[in-house]
Design a protein around this motif. Structure first.
Motif, PDB file in Angstrom:
ATOM      1  N   ALA A   1       0.828  -1.204   0.000  1.00  0.00           N
ATOM      2  CA  ALA A   1       0.000   0.000   0.000  1.00  0.00           C
ATOM      3  C   ALA A   1       0.864   1.255   0.000  1.00  0.00           C
ATOM      4  O   ALA A   1       0.539   2.251  -0.667  1.00  0.00           O
TER       5      ALA A   1
ATOM      6  N   TYR B   1       0.787   3.957  -2.857  1.00  0.00           N
ATOM      7  CA  TYR B   1       0.532   5.372  -2.568  1.00  0.00           C
ATOM      8  C   TYR B   1       1.557   6.257  -3.259  1.00  0.00           C
ATOM      9  O   TYR B   1       1.224   7.284  -3.854  1.00  0.00           O
TER      10      TYR B   1
ATOM     11  N   ILE C   1      -7.539   3.545  -0.731  1.00  0.00           N
ATOM     12  CA  ILE C   1      -6.250   3.071  -0.235  1.00  0.00           C
ATOM     13  C   ILE C   1      -6.231   3.001   1.292  1.00  0.00           C
ATOM     14  O   ILE C   1      -5.580   2.127   1.875  1.00  0.00           O
TER      15      ILE C   1
END
Length: 206
Positions: A42, A46, A182
């Motif tokens: 993640a 990002y 997210i």
């Protein structure tokens, strides 16, 4: 027969019945590591999607950008492969410790219950990508994953069912707030996996 002997006999019968109907060699440590992999993935995702000053603003065009899409796909694939490989390895090791056969009728039923919602969800997500409905992809991943866990929980520990319910709830919340997918991914696939894996490890794998 003494009372203690009766209780011991009943406990043995119960354990035998449980082993014949439920797969009890799931590794809690694999859940923890899957959560760690998801957090790392993640973070990389990002960095790929968001610019330095964009915060968590929704970028509805990034899926069509090959410079972003393929790295994201690669990151997701690596996280998935690592999670599955780690889960299989640690679960086999756990089964061996308990003197169980990893590949048995119960584990096959468990995998079949997992596969139906996961395959359906994967195909549905592909349709969303083709149709350009990017805002609910994260939500769909969480919801279908949660449904898979609930379906499979009948063949393993009941704790899996509660993890599934939490994933479904997070997925529905993600659908309401598509720009923060997210964040829900981090919570669902990262934090919840680590919490769940820790509970499983100290509850069943000691």
């Amino acid at each position: 027969m003494k009372e203690n002997d009766i209780y011991s006999e009943l406990s043995s019968i119960r354990n035998l019945m449980e082993r014949s109907t439920k797969f009890i060699s799931l590794s809690g440590l694999s859940g923890i590591l899957a959560g760690v992999y998801a957090l790392i993935g993640a973070y990389i995702g990002y960095k790929l999607v968001y610019t330095e000053n964009s915060g968590l603003l929704f970028r509805d065009f990034y899926v069509n950008d090959p410079m972003v899409w393929w790295p994201l796909f690669l990151v997701a694939a690596v996280v998935l492969v690592l999670s599955v490989a780690t889960g299989i390895w640690l679960t086999i090791r756990q089964a061996q410790k308990k003197g169980e056969n990893f590949w048995n009728p119960v584990s096959r039923r468990l995998l079949a219950s997992l596969a139906i919602p996961l395959v359906t969800g994967g195909l549905f997500i592909l349709i969303l990508i083709i149709r350009g409905h990017y805002g609910i992809i994260a939500s769909s991943c969480l919801v279908f994953y949660g449904l898979a866990l609930v379906a499979a929980s009948q063949f393993t520990f009941s704790d899996v069912k509660w993890l599934g319910f939490c994933e479904i709830l997070l997925g529905l919340l993600a659908a309401l707030l598509p720009g923060y997918g997210i964040v829900f991914w981090v919570i669902g696939f990262g934090v919840l996996h680590i919490v769940y894996g820790s509970v499983m490890h100290f509850k069943y794998n000691q």
